[in-house]
Write an enzyme that holds these catalytic residues in place. Structure first.
Site, PDB file in Angstrom:
ATOM      1  N   SER A 124       0.606  -1.364   0.035  1.00 47.91           N
ATOM      2  CA  SER A 124       0.169  -0.024   0.036  1.00 47.91           C
ATOM      3  C   SER A 124       0.904   1.288  -0.036  1.00 47.91           C
ATOM      4  CB  SER A 124      -0.942  -0.191   1.157  1.00 47.91           C
ATOM      5  OG  SER A 124      -1.336   1.325   1.397  1.00 47.91           O
ATOM      6  N   TYR A 149      -2.166  -1.072  10.671  1.00 42.77           N
ATOM      7  CA  TYR A 149      -2.506  -1.510   9.467  1.00 42.77           C
ATOM      8  C   TYR A 149      -1.286  -1.425   8.465  1.00 42.77           C
ATOM      9  CZ  TYR A 149      -3.872  -1.933   4.831  1.00 42.77           C
ATOM     10  OH  TYR A 149      -3.965  -2.020   3.368  1.00 42.77           O
ATOM     11  N   LYS A 153       1.836  -3.893   6.531  1.00 39.20           N
ATOM     12  CA  LYS A 153       2.102  -3.928   5.231  1.00 39.20           C
ATOM     13  C   LYS A 153       3.704  -3.521   5.046  1.00 39.20           C
ATOM     14  CE  LYS A 153      -1.708  -4.741   3.280  1.00 39.20           C
ATOM     15  NZ  LYS A 153      -1.961  -6.147   2.854  1.00 39.20           N
TER      16      LYS A 153
HETATM   17  P1  NAD Z   1     -11.048  -7.142   1.113  1.00 43.62           P
HETATM   18  O1  NAD Z   1     -11.029  -7.250   2.432  1.00 43.62           O
HETATM   19  O2  NAD Z   1     -12.099  -6.922   0.282  1.00 43.62           O
HETATM   20  O3  NAD Z   1     -10.480  -8.389   0.666  1.00 43.62           O
HETATM   21  C1  NAD Z   1      -9.483  -9.054   1.456  1.00 43.62           C
HETATM   22  C2  NAD Z   1      -9.796 -10.623   1.362  1.00 43.62           C
HETATM   23  O4  NAD Z   1      -9.105 -11.562   2.167  1.00 43.62           O
HETATM   24  C3  NAD Z   1     -11.331 -11.063   1.730  1.00 43.62           C
HETATM   25  O5  NAD Z   1     -12.017 -11.733   1.010  1.00 43.62           O
HETATM   26  C4  NAD Z   1     -11.084 -11.597   3.293  1.00 43.62           C
HETATM   27  O6  NAD Z   1     -11.956 -12.621   3.653  1.00 43.62           O
HETATM   28  C5  NAD Z   1      -9.766 -12.290   3.064  1.00 43.62           C
HETATM   29  N1  NAD Z   1      -8.883 -12.835   4.086  1.00 43.62           N
HETATM   30  C6  NAD Z   1      -8.378 -11.952   5.297  1.00 43.62           C
HETATM   31  N2  NAD Z   1      -7.809 -12.392   6.179  1.00 43.62           N
HETATM   32  C7  NAD Z   1      -7.750 -13.708   5.480  1.00 43.62           C
HETATM   33  C8  NAD Z   1      -6.977 -14.863   6.127  1.00 43.62           C
HETATM   34  N3  NAD Z   1      -6.319 -14.785   7.407  1.00 43.62           N
HETATM   35  N4  NAD Z   1      -7.025 -16.234   5.483  1.00 43.62           N
HETATM   36  C9  NAD Z   1      -7.951 -16.183   4.280  1.00 43.62           C
HETATM   37  N5  NAD Z   1      -8.631 -14.842   3.635  1.00 43.62           N
HETATM   38  C10 NAD Z   1      -8.390 -14.035   4.500  1.00 43.62           C
HETATM   39  O7  NAD Z   1      -9.950  -6.331   0.524  1.00 43.62           O
HETATM   40  P2  NAD Z   1      -9.326  -5.571  -0.549  1.00 43.62           P
HETATM   41  O8  NAD Z   1      -9.734  -4.184  -0.859  1.00 43.62           O
HETATM   42  O9  NAD Z   1      -9.689  -6.579  -1.681  1.00 43.62           O
HETATM   43  O10 NAD Z   1      -7.736  -5.442  -0.431  1.00 43.62           O
HETATM   44  C11 NAD Z   1      -7.002  -6.573  -0.969  1.00 43.62           C
HETATM   45  C12 NAD Z   1      -5.748  -6.543  -0.552  1.00 43.62           C
HETATM   46  O11 NAD Z   1      -5.034  -5.353  -0.888  1.00 43.62           O
HETATM   47  C13 NAD Z   1      -5.432  -6.316   1.107  1.00 43.62           C
HETATM   48  O12 NAD Z   1      -4.265  -7.071   1.629  1.00 43.62           O
HETATM   49  C14 NAD Z   1      -5.363  -4.901   1.312  1.00 43.62           C
HETATM   50  O13 NAD Z   1      -4.822  -4.694   2.558  1.00 43.62           O
HETATM   51  C15 NAD Z   1      -4.645  -4.490   0.196  1.00 43.62           C
HETATM   52  N6  NAD Z   1      -4.773  -3.009   0.056  1.00 43.62           N
HETATM   53  C16 NAD Z   1      -6.178  -2.632  -0.180  1.00 43.62           C
HETATM   54  C17 NAD Z   1      -6.289  -1.240  -0.428  1.00 43.62           C
HETATM   55  C18 NAD Z   1      -7.875  -0.546  -0.585  1.00 43.62           C
HETATM   56  O14 NAD Z   1      -8.004   0.401  -0.457  1.00 43.62           O
HETATM   57  N7  NAD Z   1      -8.692  -1.498  -1.067  1.00 43.62           N
HETATM   58  C19 NAD Z   1      -5.189  -0.212  -0.597  1.00 43.62           C
HETATM   59  C20 NAD Z   1      -4.062  -0.854  -0.431  1.00 43.62           C
HETATM   60  C21 NAD Z   1      -3.866  -2.200  -0.104  1.00 43.62           C
END
Ligand code: NAD
Ligand code: UDP
Length: 346
Positions: A124, A149, A153
């Site tokens: 991120s 958080y 990362k």
């Molecule tokens: P999201 O919460 O929609 O998807 C994450 C998925 O991971 C979910 O389906 C959840 O059920 C699953 N999950 C979480 N912990 C788990 C575990 N221990 N075992 C198995 N499954 C697990 O989030 P997103 O927005 O799709 O983000 C995806 C990734 O990108 C994340 O790592 C997030 O930190 C990163 N990210 C997201 C953003 C954003 O703004 N959406 C920005 C930067 C980074």
């Protein structure tokens, strides 16, 4: 050959599954559904016309990973699984370190043991803290991160770097996402936050659909042209495409592997354009035809004034570019929300 997609049922994961299918990749999904809905997977199946092999469980579960690795010819992993709510991470730091750091270490350990040494990691822009240089390049040093958080990362980035330092076969692409918004243009998949949205775009769409009364704009006294915070919003489909390009960069093609760069590769995925809160509100109103009432509230703790990237490294190395503009991001976010006012439970 197949890609293991952890967290594939989530917001960015589902969009990436569609792009992977379009590009001809096979994949299996590992998700514990702690922040997603099984209906999201059904919707992806509807869009791609293909049944998804899904394993329900935790990334920390070594036995389950063994089962997945025994049953499939996995040659790379896209690691989306993680908890992502900044405020919650402040209240429940141990839960975040346990899930995002310990869980990811256990998963990495198993993948390394079983010889799966090509990983794409969802990092991120938050790792830059309050950036020293704008636009932010990958050369910009990591900054002081203001919440657990973000630290999870940054820590897992470091863990991947140390592991690659000790094993030259490990190739990890650290994708530093800026602000993903938008939805697939079909309106079938999109962002479905549980409870009150923390992020700006889902809050705006929920105001538009009548679920929330008005938007609170967190601060109008930043050192920006209109005083509100500036971010680099990126359409989630462009972001998803960045993962397909990253696989190609490390030699993982749909039907074969080819020699490619090894080690740690870091890319910013953003548009390179900054948009203020009020500009986003205006663009959304124009795209949707719906007025968004708002008031000005105090700044949110930990927010920075400006974050936008220089995405030219990803442009050059990955042959990738975000092509969808802010109007398209707003139109697709609105299309998803108005067709699914209650998200996947509509
Ligand atoms: P999201 O919460 O929609 O998807 C994450 C998925 O991971 C979910 O389906 C959840 O059920 C699953 N999950 C979480 N912990 C788990 C575990 N221990 N075992 C198995 N499954 C697990 O989030 P997103 O927005 O799709 O983000 C995806 C990734 O990108 C994340 O790592 C997030 O930190 C990163 N990210 C997201 C953003 C954003 O703004 N959406 C920005 C930067 C980074
Ligand atoms: N923001 C806002 N009201 C909200 C949510 C966010 O004014 O209800 C602002 C926030 O202060 C920031 C921008 O919108 O300037 C983007 O916030 P978001 O939480 O979406 O992303 P992040 O801060 O993680 O980049």
């Amino acid at each position: 050959m197949a890609i293991l997609v952890t967290g594939g049922a989530g917001y960015i994961g589902t969009h990436t599954l569609v792009e992977l299918s379009d590009a001809g990749y096979e994949y299996v999904v590992l998700d514990n559904f702690c922040n997603s809905d099984k209906k999201a997977i059904e919707r992806v199946e509807g869009l791609t016309g293909k049944k998804i092999k899904i394993y329900e469980g935790d990334i920390a579960d070594g036995e389950l990973l063994d089962k997945i690795l025994n049953e499939n010819d996995i040659n790379a992993c896209i690691h989306f699984a993680g908890l992502k709510a900044v405020g919650e991470s402040v209240r429940e730091p141990l839960m975040y370190y346990k899930n995002n750091v310990i869980g990811s270490i256990k998963m990495l350990d198993k993948l390394m043991e079983r010889g799966v040494k090509k990983i794409i990691f969802s990092s991120s822009a938050t790792v830059y803290g309050d950036p020293e240089i704008i636009p932010i390049t990958e050369e910009c040093p990591k900054g002081e991160i203001t919440n657990p958080y973000g630290r999870t990362k940054s820590i897992f980035e470091d863990i991947l770097m140390d592991t690659a330092g000790a094993d030259s076969e490990l190739t990890a692409v650290l994708l530093r996402y800026f602000n993903p918004v938008g939805a697939h243009e079909s309106g079938k998949i999109g962002e479905d936050p549980s409870g009150i949205p923390n992020n700006l775009m889902p809050f705006i769409t929920q105001v538009a659909v009548g679920k929330r009364e008005k938007l609170s704009v967190f601060g109008d006294d930043y050192d920006t042209p209109d005083g509100t915070g500036i971010r680099d919003y990126i359409h989630v489909v462009d972001l998803a495409d960045g993962h397909v390009k990253a696989l190609k960069k490390i030699g993982v093609l749909p039907d074969k592997e080819v020699p490619a760069d090894k080690g740690i590769l870091i890319y910013n995925l953003g548009t390179g354009r900054g948009t203020s809160v009020l500009e986003l509100v205006k663009a959304f109103e124009a795209a949707s035809g719906v007025k968004i009432p708002y008031d000005i509230a105090p700044r949110r703790a930990g927010d920075v004034a400006k974050m936008y990237c220089d995405a030219s490294k990803a442009g050059k190395d990955l042959d990738w570019k975000a092509v969808r503009d802010i109007d398209k991001m707003c139109a697709d976010s609105w299309n998803w929300q108005k067709n699914n006012p209650e998200g996947y439970n509509s």
